[in-house]
Structures are given as C-alpha cells and as structure tokens.
Design a protein around this motif. Structure first.
Motif, mmCIF file in Angstrom:
data_model
loop_
_atom_site.group_PDB
_atom_site.id
_atom_site.type_symbol
_atom_site.label_atom_id
_atom_site.label_comp_id
_atom_site.label_asym_id
_atom_site.label_seq_id
_atom_site.Cartn_x
_atom_site.Cartn_y
_atom_site.Cartn_z
ATOM 1 N N UNK A 1 -23.891 -52.929 34.245
ATOM 2 C CA UNK A 1 -24.683 -52.122 33.212
ATOM 3 C C UNK A 1 -23.987 -51.946 31.960
ATOM 4 N N UNK A 2 -24.632 -51.242 30.961
ATOM 5 C CA UNK A 2 -23.896 -50.999 29.561
ATOM 6 C C UNK A 2 -22.763 -50.184 29.821
ATOM 7 N N UNK A 3 -22.842 -49.317 30.606
ATOM 8 C CA UNK A 3 -21.803 -48.166 30.872
ATOM 9 C C UNK A 3 -20.599 -49.079 31.229
ATOM 10 N N UNK A 4 -20.774 -49.634 32.390
ATOM 11 C CA UNK A 4 -19.540 -50.560 32.784
ATOM 12 C C UNK A 4 -19.045 -51.724 31.955
ATOM 13 N N UNK A 5 -20.152 -52.110 30.952
ATOM 14 C CA UNK A 5 -19.777 -53.122 29.842
ATOM 15 C C UNK A 5 -18.631 -52.102 28.825
ATOM 16 N N UNK A 6 -19.088 -51.189 28.563
ATOM 17 C CA UNK A 6 -18.010 -50.400 27.692
ATOM 18 C C UNK A 6 -16.899 -50.178 28.153
ATOM 19 N N UNK A 7 -16.899 -49.779 29.431
ATOM 20 C CA UNK A 7 -15.699 -49.226 30.170
ATOM 21 C C UNK A 7 -14.825 -50.352 30.427
ATOM 22 N N UNK A 8 -15.514 -51.700 30.762
ATOM 23 C CA UNK A 8 -14.864 -52.825 30.724
ATOM 24 C C UNK A 8 -14.108 -53.416 29.497
ATOM 25 N N UNK A 9 -14.760 -53.171 28.046
ATOM 26 C CA UNK A 9 -14.240 -53.454 26.588
ATOM 27 C C UNK A 9 -13.113 -52.667 26.736
ATOM 28 N N UNK A 10 -13.178 -51.383 26.740
ATOM 29 C CA UNK A 10 -11.836 -50.520 26.826
ATOM 30 C C UNK A 10 -10.687 -50.861 27.491
ATOM 31 N N UNK A 11 -11.151 -51.473 28.759
ATOM 32 C CA UNK A 11 -10.236 -51.678 29.791
ATOM 33 C C UNK A 11 -9.234 -52.915 29.228
ATOM 34 N N UNK A 12 -10.140 -54.171 28.698
ATOM 35 C CA UNK A 12 -9.439 -55.279 28.020
ATOM 36 C C UNK A 12 -8.701 -54.679 26.767
ATOM 37 N N UNK A 13 -9.098 -53.770 26.124
ATOM 38 C CA UNK A 13 -8.339 -53.309 24.815
ATOM 39 C C UNK A 13 -7.256 -52.680 25.210
ATOM 40 N N UNK A 14 -7.102 -51.877 26.279
ATOM 41 C CA UNK A 14 -5.903 -51.478 26.963
ATOM 42 C C UNK A 14 -4.933 -52.442 27.204
ATOM 43 N N UNK A 15 -5.508 -53.572 28.050
ATOM 44 C CA UNK A 15 -4.561 -54.319 28.358
ATOM 45 C C UNK A 15 -3.675 -55.046 27.231
ATOM 46 N N UNK A 16 -4.557 -55.279 26.135
ATOM 47 C CA UNK A 16 -4.055 -56.062 24.956
ATOM 48 C C UNK A 16 -3.018 -55.082 24.187
ATOM 49 N N UNK A 17 -3.573 -53.879 24.211
ATOM 50 C CA UNK A 17 -2.904 -52.741 23.426
ATOM 51 C C UNK A 17 -1.195 -52.645 23.916
ATOM 52 N N UNK A 18 -1.526 -52.616 25.290
ATOM 53 C CA UNK A 18 -0.320 -52.550 26.097
ATOM 54 C C UNK A 18 0.619 -53.712 25.798
ATOM 55 N N UNK A 19 0.100 -54.575 25.916
ATOM 56 C CA UNK A 19 0.990 -55.827 25.694
ATOM 57 C C UNK A 19 1.365 -55.866 24.522
ATOM 58 N N UNK A 20 0.869 -55.492 23.407
ATOM 59 C CA UNK A 20 1.331 -55.491 21.976
ATOM 60 C C UNK A 20 2.539 -54.454 21.746
ATOM 61 N N UNK A 21 2.324 -53.367 22.472
ATOM 62 C CA UNK A 21 3.165 -52.386 22.259
ATOM 63 C C UNK A 21 4.435 -52.828 23.264
ATOM 64 N N UNK A 22 4.156 -53.404 24.187
ATOM 65 C CA UNK A 22 5.609 -53.847 24.942
ATOM 66 C C UNK A 22 6.284 -55.083 24.159
ATOM 67 N N UNK A 23 5.493 -55.660 23.575
ATOM 68 C CA UNK A 23 6.113 -56.993 22.733
ATOM 69 C C UNK A 23 5.918 -58.123 23.840
ATOM 70 N N UNK A 24 5.001 -57.920 24.780
ATOM 71 C CA UNK A 24 5.089 -59.010 25.804
ATOM 72 C C UNK A 24 3.605 -59.870 25.539
ATOM 73 N N UNK A 25 2.664 -59.802 24.286
ATOM 74 C CA UNK A 25 1.741 -60.515 24.104
ATOM 75 C C UNK A 25 2.294 -61.610 23.668
ATOM 76 N N UNK A 26 1.794 -62.873 24.443
ATOM 77 C CA UNK A 26 2.095 -64.345 23.716
ATOM 78 C C UNK A 26 1.174 -65.425 23.911
ATOM 79 N N UNK A 27 -0.123 -64.872 24.114
ATOM 80 C CA UNK A 27 -1.296 -65.967 24.456
ATOM 81 C C UNK A 27 -1.436 -66.632 22.884
ATOM 82 N N UNK A 28 -1.880 -67.752 22.963
ATOM 83 C CA UNK A 28 -2.311 -68.407 21.681
ATOM 84 C C UNK A 28 -3.764 -68.142 21.380
ATOM 85 N N UNK A 29 -4.588 -67.566 22.510
ATOM 86 C CA UNK A 29 -5.792 -67.383 22.358
ATOM 87 C C UNK A 29 -6.338 -66.356 23.629
ATOM 88 N N UNK A 30 -7.365 -65.747 23.548
ATOM 89 C CA UNK A 30 -7.869 -64.880 24.544
ATOM 90 C C UNK A 30 -9.164 -65.196 24.655
#
Lengths: 236, 236, 236, 236, 236, 236
Positions: A33-62
């Motif tokens: 659903x659209x609702x689940x899609x938005x929730x998922x978008x925020x979920x992946x933003x959270x994963x990335x933001x957390x990794x960036x904040x923790x300095x653990x983001x090291x992918x060359x592409x996502x």
C-alpha cells in the motif's frame, strides 16, 4: 524475503563486489500500500541516517529493493554515493535490450505505484503495460510453483496482447522466475535487483554519482524530533 | 505556521464548517526535502491512525497542508472521507478560472516535487511553470514584506514570460500574498489551503468520497511494528 | 430535459443557492452533432447577451449543461462571474476522488467531442475511456429503465476493462443513473450538473472568478449584425 | 477582406479551378474572440444549409478562411465534399517542407484558439510557437506596411528563438507578407488560404473526401427552430 | 513492384505530370528490416547523387516509395525540390479526411518502423493503430487475392476495434486494395504513393520547397570515399 | 578520432575488458548530416556482416560511437550480442544520477537527430535541452582549448537556463571535456562512449542481450546485390 533478495543480488554481482543487506528497524513486513511504502521509505532513511551518524556507512552504492516504492530521492539527498531503485533499474535495462517492456507484478494494487514510478522517472514511453497476476505474498509463499506459473502466464499475455518484447519482474525475491519466463515465453526477463546491482557497479566503475546541483542537493537542516527514529524507539 | 494555515482555512470555510488542526507528533519543523516530505507523510498517517484507533476521528474531510508533499494516497487508503492535497486543489481551481496557471513557491528545491505532484495527478498539461522566489522559511519569517514582494515579482514574471493567467501560491500560511498578487499583477491568485477547503466542502455537499474500487482500497493488514509510531515513542 | 436538469441542479445545490434555468430562444431540441453544438453555443450567448443588454443578468455563476459542447469560453469572455462546463466539472470531481475515470455517454458520435473537451481543458491524462451505450435521445425517452441498464452495463465495462475507479455520467438530465451505477458497479458516479453546481458554489464562496488577464478578456467590440439574434428574430 | 482572400485563393489555384466566395449573411465583421468564432461557425453553416436547401450547392470542396476558428467539423457533417481549415492546412504544408513551424498572427488573444485548433487536429507536436505581432485589424488597415514589418519581425524571432524553419501566416488576406517573410527571414512562409486551396485540389484530384464512418457522419435530424437562420431573419 | 508503383503514381497524377521511376543500383530486392532500410536509403542517395553529378537530375519533386523507411531527410539535404515520404503523405491525407486513421501493412516487423516514422514526423497523435496482416512479400505474390482479403479483414478490425475512420495502406504496389477496403469496410482508404504524388503536385503548384534554414540545409562537404557508390562499384 | 574514442573506451573499461576498434571500409570522414549518418550505418553493417561471413566476429557486445546517428537497430537484427548507442547510453546514465539532463554537441545541425534518437528511444521526457556550441570538426581540431571552453560555456547555460543537473557530452573523442564541465559547471558530465562501455559490461555481466521476439528478430533473407559492400568494392 531479504535472504532471497540478497541471494539474487549476490548472483548478479561481479567478483569483488560485496553485497550487504540492511533492513529497517521498524515498519511493515510487506509493502502492499502507499501507507506501507511511506513507512518503508522512512525506515530506510532511518537505517542510512543511523549509519551516517555512527560513521559506519561504507557502501559504494545503495540499492532500494522495493519495486515501485518511495524513498530513492530521499536517499539521493542524504548520500554522495549512487542510489538505485529496482523498478527504474529494470526499465533501463529493458530499454537497452528491447523495444517495449511490460512489468509483471503480484497484486493489482501495485500497478498504479509502478506506473507512477516509471512516469516520474521519464521511463514510461516504451512501457507496454504493467500487469498483475493477482497473487498476494501469502499465496506466493504457500504455493511458489503456482505463483511462478501465474506470473509466466501473465508475461505471455503481455507479449501477445501488449506487444512487449522484454518482461520486467515487478517484485523482488522470487527465484527462478526469470528463467521460467525466458524459457517459456521466449523473451528476456529482467530482475530489478540484478539490474540495479549491475547498474550500481557500472556507475561506481565510471566514477559517477548523483548530481548535487539540483533537487538532490543535501536538504536544509530543519530541526527534527525523534530522529533517527530507531534510536528514539530504543532500537539501537 | 499551523496557526496561519488554520486562519487561512477558517477564512475560506463556509459558515457551519468547523476547521480542526492536527499536527504530527514527530518529524521536522519545516518540509524542504524529499526526506522531510516522507517523514511528514508518516507523521500525518500516525495522526490519523491514532485517531482511528482511539475512535476520535470525526472529520468529514481531510486537507493535507503541504504543497507538493507526499501522503494523500496513504490517507485515501486509510479513510472513507475525502482527502485533499493543497497543490492539486490549487491546480483544479486554477483550471476552472483560467487557461494556464503558474505556481510560485519559495525555494527552488521545491519546484521538482510540485511538478511531480501535478504530473501524477494529471494536472500538468496547462501548468505554464513552477517558479521559486528563492527565499527560505527563515528569510520569509525575518522579512515578511520582502518575501511578499519577491513572490509578487515572480508571479509577474510567470504572467509576462510564461503566459500564465492564474497564479497558484505554492506554500501555505502566508497571509496577504494572494491579495497582493491579484492587486499588483492583475490575475487571480489561488491559495491551496482555501482551494482545498472549498473543494472539501463541495465533495461533502455532493455526498462523494474516495473510490474504494481501485488503488485507494484499504490495504492488506500486513503486520507492522511500532505502530502507531507516536504511541511507540511514548508520545500518546 | 430542462426540468430534469433543473431538478438535478437543485438537488445538488446548498441551502441558500437559487437555481435559475435559461434556455436558448432558438436552435435544436437536442445536441447530437458539432453543428447543433455550435448552434447551441450561439443560443446561450444570445441568452446572456440579451440579459446583459436588458440589465437582468444577476447570476453569481453560470453552468452550461451540455456535456462536451461548445460555448464556455465565449461566456467567459462575456461575463465577470464564473462559467462552468459540466464535462470539465465532472472530470475535476472525478480526479479528486479517484485515480482514473471513464465517461459513459449515450451515442457513439458524442465520444469525440467529449474527448476533445477534456483534451483542451488539460484533463485527459487520467481519463481511462469515453464510452457510449449506443442509445439516442428518443430511445432513452421511450425506455428509461432500459437506458439506465445500458449505461450501467457500459460503466461496468469501463471499470473492468479500462481500469476506471470513477464514472462520469456523460449526459444531463437522467435521474437515478448515478445511484444505479454506484450501487451496481461499486464505484462513485459523478453527475456533471451536480459537479458544476458544487464547483460554482465553491468558486463563489472563495470569491474567485475567470481571469481577465488572458484569453478570456472581453473581446474587441467588432460590429455585429442581427445581434442579439433573438431580438433580430423577433423573439423578445 | 473577402476580396483579398479571394485574390489569394485565385493566385494559388490551378488553371481550371474556379474559386467562389461565400460570406455569412449575419455575424461579426471580424473574428477576434471565441464568441465571434462561434457566431461565424453558425454563419457558414447557414450559408451551406441554405445552398443545400436551395439546391445551389455545387462546390467540389470548401475552404473555411478563418485561422483558428470553429466550424470545420460541422461542415464535414453536413457535406460530402472535402472541407478544409486554413490553420490545419498551413500546418500540413509546413510539416511537408520543414521540421518545426511557427505561426505568426495579429492579436495575442488569437494565440490560444490557434494552439487549440492544432492540438485537436493532432498537428501540435512540431509547432515551435504561436506568436502575435500585437496589431489589431484596424491598425493593420491603417498602416499595412507597418503591419507587414511587425509580422516579419515576429517571424524572425520565431526562427531565431524558437527554432522554426517554416512560418505559417496566421491570418487571412494580407497580400505580400509571405514574400516579405521568405525574402527577409530566409525561411518558407505558408499562407493558409493557398495551402487549403492546394490541398483541396489534391483531395479532389485523388477522389477522396471526408470519412462518413465516424464522427463526421451526417447528424440526426433533431428538430430546429429558425433554421436556416438567414431565412428566419428574412435575409434570403 | 516498381512497375506497380509507377502505375499507381501515374493513375494518381494530374494531366501534365510526368512520372519517372528510379531504382537503386544496388541493395535488397525487398525492404523488411532496418538493415535493408538503411541500405535502401543509401541506394536512393546514390541515385540522386549520380544524377546531380551527371547533371541529369530534372525532377520537380521526389517521392520515396518505401512505407516507413529511411532516407527522406538525406534527400531533403541534397535537393532543392520537395521530397515526399509515402508513410507521412498517407497520414497527412488521412488527417484531412477523418479523425483517426489506422495503417495496415503486411509483416508485423514493419509496425515499429512505421510507428517511428509517424512519431518523428509529428503525425502520431491521431493514429489509432498500425496493424499487420502477417503476409510477406512472397505470400502476397503467390496469392494476391488472398492477400487483399487479409488486408481488408485487418482494416475492418482497425475500424471496429481501434476506432479508425480512415485506413492508410502501409505498403506500395498493391493494385485494387484501396477500392476493396472502401467498398467492403466503408471507410476511405489512402494509398501512400497516390497521396505523395498529390502532395508533391500541390507543393510544386504553390511554389514551395524544403526549408534550407534548419536541419535540411546542405551538409558540410566532408570527404567521402567510394562515392557515388554505384560508380565505385562499376555500375555506371 | 578513432584513436581518441578507443582511448576513452579503454579508460572506462573494467580490468579484463578488451576494447577493439572497427571502422567502416568506406564512407565519410565525419558525420554531420543525415546522408552521412545513413552512409555510416551501412558502413558499420558492412563491417559486422564481413566479420560474420568470415567467422571473425567475436565481440561480447558492440558500441556504436556516433552520437545521434543511425544503425543500432540494424546491428541488433544482425547480432545476438548487445548493441549500444552512445546517445542512448549517455541518457540512461544521466537519468540514473540526476533529474534533468542536457546534451551539448558541436554543430546546431546535430541537434535534431539527437532529439530524434532520444524520442525514439523513449528517453526524451527528462531531457531539458539539446544545445550546440556552434563549432565544427575543423574548428575543434584547430583550437581544442577554445572548443572545450565553448562546450563548457554551453553546458553552463544548460544548467542555468534549462534546469539541467547532468550534462551529456554530445560528441565522441574529446578528451578532457567531462572533467572541465564537472569542475567548472559543478554538475556530473556523462561521456557517451564511457557510458556505453559501462552498460555493455553490465549487460554481459547479467547475461542479457537483445530480445529476438520482436522487431529485432533476424530479418528475412531477401536477396541483396553487392553485399557485403566492402567485398564488392574490392576492399577486402
């Protein structure tokens, strides 16, 4: 499902490419659903933001492994490395090897968001159709062979009735479907996860990444509450 | 800003229409990026889900007061009452009173999402342009008169250079701008909040609401963690 | 037919809205061709010009009750109050409550002018189809129940084959059809007259009217013979 | 103006083609608005209906000499011989000899109806622009040389700024302009009257005429009052 | 096939028009692929270049008799006289006499290049469909009556299912088909060769030819080897 | 020029990818017209046909290094391995890393064929503009630094005036331009040769090639004279 997606990504990756899998810390177990899609978008933003904040983001592409879902533009703002969407990636690859492609997905309610994604990406002109076989996640799990047969039948209709000469598989994590379509229907079948991995490698190889001169520039730092959300929820 | 939006909504409402204001319990104080737009979409989903769960949802229609932001389709899935988006509402009203409309917004980075919203809604054909005056929220707050002047100047350019005969105000909560544009530029100016309130009243008056026969049908009940999020965050 | 249209308009109107009905003083008893549509456009221009000349024009808005017919732009030039077209109005309302709408009209020869009207109004992008049930005015009069059944059947085809989730009723003055479509087909059905009345009230409520800064500015006063025509014909 | 149009038509006609001129018996002396365009459409319908009724219609083809005006479809319904519109005819010829054409007309308020005509005819894709030199009929009459200079200047802008390589002259009856544009701007200039005469001769030569299998079939014989109007007005 | 094309051209030509036939000195006996189409384009370039070099080119206009094939733009660069393409010509004529046309061709593999030609020419908007009857050149030669029947049947489908009111015959050199379609299906049928001859005569009559102010200007004289190719091959 | 293209391709290739260069045996030394483009298409067809006939064709993929030129579809018919066009490849890569791209080429006469190529490939929707710096091959050779400066200046205009956030370099074989654009204009610049090499590697890596189920199926074996042409010309 993540394991199947990881397997598909690893099967597509070149030697030397390492595939990591990240899942949202919260949200819905499936996206229908659209609702689940938005929730998922925020979920992946959270994963990335957390990794960036923790300095653990090291992918060359996502690669975002939701077919027709939201989130790519947000990650493009947040990251300097390329970000790939599997629906767009499948369409790019389809256009390179055929004249008209159709997308075959599971539920009819996914047709509209996939059409929207292709339209916004400027990739709709040669899309012959987006079709659904009508099976939901539960039914696919309960009868994988029947699901493959249903998807293959729908792909055959897309070729015969809509004039497609390439099929894009509009869902992630279904092993064996691309081979079944190619073998039975006689047209190439593009899996979005494989396509996105291939295109990600291509961009990294060429040293290219998201333009920061336009809409994907880093956003202004408006104050946010409860962010990253997984931390606020006590999940990290 | 919520107070200004509420005032605009109340000024537009017919006698007997009651305007309630609901704000997300979490998120960003302003929406200037795709990431913030997704966060805001989830925030309004959370407000609605909470009210539905608590049995306190009693609106006859819902207006989303973000110009060019996400979320309308998710609320349309969740609710049986009409859901209005202020960018689309402004465009509908503009088409009723003119031949070509332009949108004037604040930051250049908002142009693309507004264009996307209009394209997806099927309302882009008579959009002459989406223009930005280049001022951010902080600058607007610091110098409201200067901001009005900058928006009026951009509206005049849209009329002169792009052939617009109606202007849509591409941001919420700026009192006095519509009058300034009408008076100075000589074309009608549509405020999205007012347009959405008027259209919501119209739909309620006609007894019409979102079709549940297509993509806006209630989604499947996939299990979700931490939902509603405000409860999970201990905010309610 | 005028009586039925008046009844539909009055049923849709808010308390306090007064509905007046004006008919051309000359022309065709029904509009089933481009020729009749032009004649009708001149007929309504004549009604308005006569009222303006006599100082008896006092409407706050004008609704043209021909679905897919000419004339709106001429009245927009002549008048300062809003002018609404029922085909465009139905499409606006349909877009607010669904993703793809179909129009169901009576004769196949009305399909092309309706398509043209939507295209010129910039409202065609989400039009799934314009369909005709094949019955002419006489047949509808002779067998109203059969006509309703034929329209409902065509609406069901639009939903099933074209992917519409809203139906616009492409003719005026057929009582009971919208309810039959909603009940039988399960999608909202929009009547153009009701939609136009609702939108007219909305515009009046917001204090908005046709932009006079572009193509709808009052025309130059080129000399005309035999105008208003009804006076020249000795009808007033 | 009719004399100038006749002269242009005769200059374009092949030996053996006879050009007759018919003028409406009522209406406006010039067409500068939608209202006047509808009135003119009814005027030409009346001329044709009268000739058909009197048995005096004997043309092999009909050319409507209003650039961007209504009426062609009505005459196509009424007649079995080809009916040509000068705006569409100019566009057809322009597409045969160039890649992108611009139309140069007199008043800015004529731009929108010309754009509409090309869009409805399916001829807009290679239209680079529709431009106006800003002079009205009276000014053109008062200073013909100045008018030619203004049109030539606008044509030059269309070539330089919009990428046109052919100019269509968007008004009828201006002798000498096509030569001035070709000579000064260096691109071919198409006069709509000449184009329509040439295309009419072509269709007659090939034995082709309007399809009666679709929307241009003769309309139903709905009863009409005061028709033909010129008879009702006592003009014939 | 050249003889049949010549006969069709002569049947369509006005008295006084002389039809000459030129064939490439090399290439493929039929054109059923992109490769053959490019080869054919170079073949006609060679014919024209040879005649220009020898000073024997004396045509007032050139018609390229391949439906959906390449080459027109190259000849437009090389020549000062009008150059006509039969697919585009058929579409122009169809638009003049109907609302929506379909093209009926022989092999399915010709559909895509015809669609491409119409899209590039800006003539696709009113094309209802491009259909193929599935017979190849050999089959048409072996059973001409059967071929006519197959094309007529496909034309009937285009009218009934796609809403066409004019048929364009998508291949050259098939005598009797246009009459059979008109008689059996009841819609006008346009033969591209006849259409191009008629349009060529029209352009010559109006004194118009290809604009040299844009992309069709004579190309730069880059050195070429083996050109004209027929001379290099020892064929002239 | 071939040497520069080879260098660019080799710089973009992954370790282990071998780049071979093949040049037509006849034709024009540069491609600045439709005529030269067709000649070049036949030249590359001849190279491929010769290699296939001699059994020496052993590439895993083919890149056509003409920006906006013909030939890709012919090679797709002839070959089972992927065939890449550098204009389309550049557009694909641009869409992956930005929202709107512009192409900057050398001569204005190349703009139209590049626009055509993107339109036919379904890649035009997000193309902001195709621009030319106005320098021909000779001028570029005579003053390479000046040419780079002119291209960079045009790229800057595309970003500022047309809203591009990615630039595609619309010509092959100009070393150093992509870096200059990225450095000076601040947006990513895509070289078509590099893009095509990257995408070719991607397709080969995924085991995908041209669909043979539609228009790219091997053509019928119509008899051809003088083919392969290089043999007929005594060049092999």
């Amino acid at each position: 499902m993540s394991a199947e997606i990881a397997a598909a990504a690893r099967a597509a990756a070149a030697p030397g490419t390492e595939i990591g899998i990240a899942e949202p810390a919260f949200g819905s177990v499936a996206i229908d659903s659209a609702a689940e899609s938005y929730l998922s978008a925020v979920g992946v933003m959270d994963v990335v933001a957390t990794a960036l904040a923790e300095g653990t983001f090291d992918a060359d592409a996502v690669v975002l492994a939701g077919f027709g879902e939201h989130g790519k533009d947000a990650l493009q703002e947040m990251l300097d490395v390329p970000v790939l969407d599997i629906a767009e990636s499948a369409a790019h690859v389809a256009l390179l090897i055929g004249r008209r492609f159709s997308v075959v997905t599971t539920l009819a309610r996914s047709i509209a968001p996939i059409e929207d994604r292709l339209l916004l990406a400027g990739l709709a002109a040669h899309c012959a159709s987006v079709r659904a076989c009508g099976l939901g996640t539960a039914e696919v799990d309960a009868d994988p062979d029947g699901a493959v047969a249903a998807i293959v039948a729908e792909a055959a209709r897309a070729v015969r009735e809509d004039g497609a000469d390439v099929i894009c598989l509009g869902c992630a994590g279904m092993a064996g479907v691309t081979e079944a379509i190619s073998a039975t229907v006689g047209v190439p079948c593009v899996d979005g996860v494989a396509a996105a991995v291939g295109l990600a490698q291509m961009l990294v190889g060429l040293g290219l990444s998201t333009s920061k001169a336009g809409v994907y520039a880093a956003g202004p730092d408006n104050p946010r509450s409860h962010w990253p959300m997984s931390a606020a929820l006590g999940l990290r």
